[in-house]
Design a protein around this motif. Structure first.
Motif, PDB file in Angstrom:
ATOM      1  N   LEU A  78       0.841  -1.186   0.000  1.00  0.00           N
ATOM      2  CA  LEU A  78       0.000   0.000   0.000  1.00  0.00           C
ATOM      3  C   LEU A  78       0.884   1.247   0.000  1.00  0.00           C
ATOM      4  CD1 LEU A  78      -3.028   0.675   0.176  1.00  0.00           C
ATOM      5  CD2 LEU A  78      -2.755   0.790   2.641  1.00  0.00           C
ATOM      6  N   ARG A  79       0.570   2.181  -0.907  1.00  0.00           N
ATOM      7  CA  ARG A  79       1.337   3.428  -1.015  1.00  0.00           C
ATOM      8  C   ARG A  79       0.386   4.597  -1.231  1.00  0.00           C
ATOM      9  NH1 ARG A  79       6.928   2.666  -2.802  1.00  0.00           N
ATOM     10  NH2 ARG A  79       7.329   0.471  -3.007  1.00  0.00           N
ATOM     11  N   PRO A  80       0.794   5.813  -0.856  1.00  0.00           N
ATOM     12  CA  PRO A  80      -0.063   6.970  -1.133  1.00  0.00           C
ATOM     13  C   PRO A  80      -0.164   7.208  -2.641  1.00  0.00           C
ATOM     14  CG  PRO A  80       1.930   7.630   0.038  1.00  0.00           C
ATOM     15  CD  PRO A  80       1.986   6.167  -0.122  1.00  0.00           C
ATOM     16  N   ALA A  81      -1.321   7.626  -3.109  1.00  0.00           N
ATOM     17  CA  ALA A  81      -1.527   7.852  -4.538  1.00  0.00           C
ATOM     18  C   ALA A  81      -0.840   9.118  -5.021  1.00  0.00           C
ATOM     19  CB  ALA A  81      -3.015   7.931  -4.846  1.00  0.00           C
ATOM     20  N   ASP A  82      -0.562  10.038  -4.132  1.00  0.00           N
ATOM     21  CA  ASP A  82       0.031  11.316  -4.524  1.00  0.00           C
ATOM     22  C   ASP A  82       1.320  11.602  -3.755  1.00  0.00           C
ATOM     23  OD1 ASP A  82      -1.218  11.531  -2.115  1.00  0.00           O
ATOM     24  OD2 ASP A  82      -2.255  13.400  -2.558  1.00  0.00           O
ATOM     25  N   PRO A  83       2.375  10.810  -3.969  1.00  0.00           N
ATOM     26  CA  PRO A  83       3.602  11.045  -3.214  1.00  0.00           C
ATOM     27  C   PRO A  83       4.310  12.331  -3.608  1.00  0.00           C
ATOM     28  CG  PRO A  83       3.977   9.385  -4.867  1.00  0.00           C
ATOM     29  CD  PRO A  83       2.510   9.703  -4.887  1.00  0.00           C
ATOM     30  N   VAL A  84       3.962  12.919  -4.765  1.00  0.00           N
ATOM     31  CA  VAL A  84       4.607  14.149  -5.183  1.00  0.00           C
ATOM     32  C   VAL A  84       4.107  15.322  -4.347  1.00  0.00           C
ATOM     33  CG1 VAL A  84       4.931  15.724  -7.129  1.00  0.00           C
ATOM     34  CG2 VAL A  84       4.939  13.261  -7.499  1.00  0.00           C
ATOM     35  N   ALA A  85       2.792  15.327  -4.053  1.00  0.00           N
ATOM     36  CA  ALA A  85       2.215  16.422  -3.269  1.00  0.00           C
ATOM     37  C   ALA A  85       2.819  16.466  -1.874  1.00  0.00           C
ATOM     38  CB  ALA A  85       0.703  16.267  -3.186  1.00  0.00           C
ATOM     39  N   LEU A  86       2.908  15.346  -1.241  1.00  0.00           N
ATOM     40  CA  LEU A  86       3.543  15.240   0.059  1.00  0.00           C
ATOM     41  C   LEU A  86       4.558  14.100  -0.052  1.00  0.00           C
ATOM     42  CD1 LEU A  86       0.375  15.389   2.306  1.00  0.00           C
ATOM     43  CD2 LEU A  86       2.065  17.189   2.030  1.00  0.00           C
ATOM     44  N   PRO A  87       5.833  14.325   0.177  1.00  0.00           N
ATOM     45  CA  PRO A  87       6.798  13.244  -0.007  1.00  0.00           C
ATOM     46  C   PRO A  87       6.462  12.027   0.841  1.00  0.00           C
ATOM     47  CG  PRO A  87       7.912  15.332   0.391  1.00  0.00           C
ATOM     48  CD  PRO A  87       6.445  15.564   0.605  1.00  0.00           C
ATOM     49  N   ALA A  88       6.523  10.869   0.198  1.00  0.00           N
ATOM     50  CA  ALA A  88       6.251   9.617   0.900  1.00  0.00           C
ATOM     51  C   ALA A  88       7.378   9.349   1.890  1.00  0.00           C
ATOM     52  CB  ALA A  88       6.123   8.473  -0.095  1.00  0.00           C
ATOM     53  N   SER A  89       7.024   9.035   3.099  1.00  0.00           N
ATOM     54  CA  SER A  89       8.015   8.738   4.125  1.00  0.00           C
ATOM     55  C   SER A  89       7.745   7.337   4.645  1.00  0.00           C
ATOM     56  CB  SER A  89       7.902   9.754   5.265  1.00  0.00           C
ATOM     57  OG  SER A  89       6.659   9.603   5.923  1.00  0.00           O
ATOM     58  N   ALA A  90       8.540   6.909   5.610  1.00  0.00           N
ATOM     59  CA  ALA A  90       8.334   5.590   6.208  1.00  0.00           C
ATOM     60  C   ALA A  90       6.956   5.502   6.860  1.00  0.00           C
ATOM     61  CB  ALA A  90       9.428   5.309   7.234  1.00  0.00           C
ATOM     62  N   ILE A  91       6.447   6.620   7.360  1.00  0.00           N
ATOM     63  CA  ILE A  91       5.118   6.616   7.968  1.00  0.00           C
ATOM     64  C   ILE A  91       4.063   6.306   6.910  1.00  0.00           C
ATOM     65  CG2 ILE A  91       3.364   8.102   9.027  1.00  0.00           C
ATOM     66  CD1 ILE A  91       5.651   9.446  10.551  1.00  0.00           C
ATOM     67  N   ASP A  92       4.286   6.746   5.667  1.00  0.00           N
ATOM     68  CA  ASP A  92       3.328   6.516   4.590  1.00  0.00           C
ATOM     69  C   ASP A  92       3.466   5.150   3.932  1.00  0.00           C
ATOM     70  OD1 ASP A  92       2.033   8.967   4.746  1.00  0.00           O
ATOM     71  OD2 ASP A  92       3.528   9.940   3.493  1.00  0.00           O
ATOM     72  N   THR A  93       4.638   4.551   3.976  1.00  0.00           N
ATOM     73  CA  THR A  93       4.858   3.323   3.203  1.00  0.00           C
ATOM     74  C   THR A  93       5.231   2.107   4.039  1.00  0.00           C
ATOM     75  OG1 THR A  93       7.175   3.895   2.823  1.00  0.00           O
ATOM     76  CG2 THR A  93       5.585   4.626   1.169  1.00  0.00           C
ATOM     77  N   SER A  94       5.593   2.266   5.287  1.00  0.00           N
ATOM     78  CA  SER A  94       6.063   1.134   6.088  1.00  0.00           C
ATOM     79  C   SER A  94       5.320   0.969   7.401  1.00  0.00           C
ATOM     80  CB  SER A  94       7.560   1.296   6.379  1.00  0.00           C
ATOM     81  OG  SER A  94       8.282   1.395   5.192  1.00  0.00           O
ATOM     82  N   PHE A  95       4.124   1.487   7.474  1.00  0.00           N
ATOM     83  CA  PHE A  95       3.341   1.394   8.702  1.00  0.00           C
ATOM     84  C   PHE A  95       2.873  -0.049   8.912  1.00  0.00           C
ATOM     85  CE2 PHE A  95       0.794   2.883   5.176  1.00  0.00           C
ATOM     86  CZ  PHE A  95      -0.242   1.974   5.146  1.00  0.00           C
ATOM     87  N   ASP A  96       2.330  -0.322  10.074  1.00  0.00           N
ATOM     88  CA  ASP A  96       1.849  -1.672  10.381  1.00  0.00           C
ATOM     89  C   ASP A  96       0.807  -2.117   9.359  1.00  0.00           C
ATOM     90  OD1 ASP A  96       3.495  -1.745  12.536  1.00  0.00           O
ATOM     91  OD2 ASP A  96       1.928  -1.517  14.043  1.00  0.00           O
ATOM     92  N   SER A  97       0.944  -3.329   8.880  1.00  0.00           N
ATOM     93  CA  SER A  97       0.040  -3.970   7.913  1.00  0.00           C
ATOM     94  C   SER A  97      -0.016  -3.249   6.573  1.00  0.00           C
ATOM     95  CB  SER A  97      -1.367  -4.120   8.491  1.00  0.00           C
ATOM     96  OG  SER A  97      -1.329  -4.904   9.654  1.00  0.00           O
ATOM     97  N   SER A  98       1.072  -2.638   6.133  1.00  0.00           N
ATOM     98  CA  SER A  98       1.101  -1.958   4.832  1.00  0.00           C
ATOM     99  C   SER A  98       1.463  -2.897   3.691  1.00  0.00           C
ATOM    100  CB  SER A  98       2.094  -0.798   4.868  1.00  0.00           C
ATOM    101  OG  SER A  98       3.409  -1.273   5.083  1.00  0.00           O
ATOM    102  N   VAL A  99       1.891  -4.110   4.014  1.00  0.00           N
ATOM    103  CA  VAL A  99       2.318  -5.081   3.014  1.00  0.00           C
ATOM    104  C   VAL A  99       1.528  -6.369   3.224  1.00  0.00           C
ATOM    105  CG1 VAL A  99       4.255  -6.504   2.269  1.00  0.00           C
ATOM    106  CG2 VAL A  99       4.651  -4.132   2.902  1.00  0.00           C
ATOM    107  N   VAL A 100       0.997  -6.925   2.133  1.00  0.00           N
ATOM    108  CA  VAL A 100       0.303  -8.210   2.209  1.00  0.00           C
ATOM    109  C   VAL A 100       1.128  -9.215   1.414  1.00  0.00           C
ATOM    110  CG1 VAL A 100      -1.816  -9.480   1.753  1.00  0.00           C
ATOM    111  CG2 VAL A 100      -1.923  -7.057   2.366  1.00  0.00           C
ATOM    112  N   VAL A 101       1.519 -10.281   2.068  1.00  0.00           N
ATOM    113  CA  VAL A 101       2.309 -11.324   1.426  1.00  0.00           C
ATOM    114  C   VAL A 101       1.379 -12.474   1.076  1.00  0.00           C
ATOM    115  CG1 VAL A 101       4.221 -12.938   1.722  1.00  0.00           C
ATOM    116  CG2 VAL A 101       4.388 -10.638   2.664  1.00  0.00           C
ATOM    117  N   GLY A 102       1.428 -12.896  -0.175  1.00  0.00           N
ATOM    118  CA  GLY A 102       0.541 -13.941  -0.662  1.00  0.00           C
ATOM    119  C   GLY A 102       0.955 -15.332  -0.213  1.00  0.00           C
TER     120      GLY A 102
END
Length: 184
Positions: A78-102
């Motif tokens: 999961l990532r923010p749709a508009d990382p240019v408007a606000l720079p994506a940080s670890a809070i936006d991309t590495s928070f709890d349950s931000s990744v689903v492993v199949g």
């Protein structure tokens, strides 16, 4: 357990690339709902192949790298749709349950292309080049000790999927369901 995610498109062989270290708390298990955080309005999902490390290693030579993983899957991040408007940080991309492993799939015996279908709307065919996986694993092992259970993500598939509340994400790999979860 850690996830080492190379921030590049899958076909790139550049060694000069950012690597994101994701902790086990950022990983959500397949089939459990994924909750969108309230700190952004729009979210997208990126997909990437991942391999599971099956033995301990440091400074692994590329020709021996295939001995260090035993299964692969697809991972949704999961990532923010508009990382240019606000720079994506670890809070936006590495928070709890931000990744689903199949679900883990055994290594294919041949190098035939994998057909990946995302919820019936987006279909792509990729060839998972295990030479890129081996080279990436060898390069990362010169910086990190790789351990049993770690996950290496050599790069992202170029396609992204906009997601919202009440969406269902279903990803099949060669006609087998790999990812299946609901967004809440």
């Amino acid at each position: 357990m850690k996830i080492l995610h190379c921030e590049r498109s899958l076909g790139s062989l550049s060694r000069n690339l950012p690597v994101t270290l994701l902790t086990d708390s950022s990983m959500s298990r397949n089939h459990r709902p994924l909750f969108l955080p309230p700190h952004r309005d729009r979210w997208v999902m990126t997909f990437a192949p991942a391999v599971r490390i099956s033995r301990l290693g440091k400074f692994v030579a590329p020709k021996f790298a295939s001995r260090y993983y035993d299964a692969f899957t697809l991972m949704a991040r999961l990532r923010p749709a508009d990382p240019v408007a606000l720079p994506a940080s670890a809070i936006d991309t590495s928070f709890d349950s931000s990744v689903v492993v199949g679900d883990w799939i055994g290594m294919p015996s041949d190098e035939s292309p994998l057909r990946i279908t995302l919820g019936g709307t987006l279909s792509t065919v990729i060839t998972l080049d295990f030479d890129i996986v081996d080279d990436t694993l060898a390069w990362l092992s010169s910086y990190f000790m790789i351990r049993h259970g770690d996950i290496i993500v050599p790069g992202d598939i170029a396609d992204i999927l906009p997601v919202g509340i009440d969406d269902r994400v279903e990803v099949t790999v060669s006609d087998a369901v790999c990812l299946d979860f609901k967004i809440k």
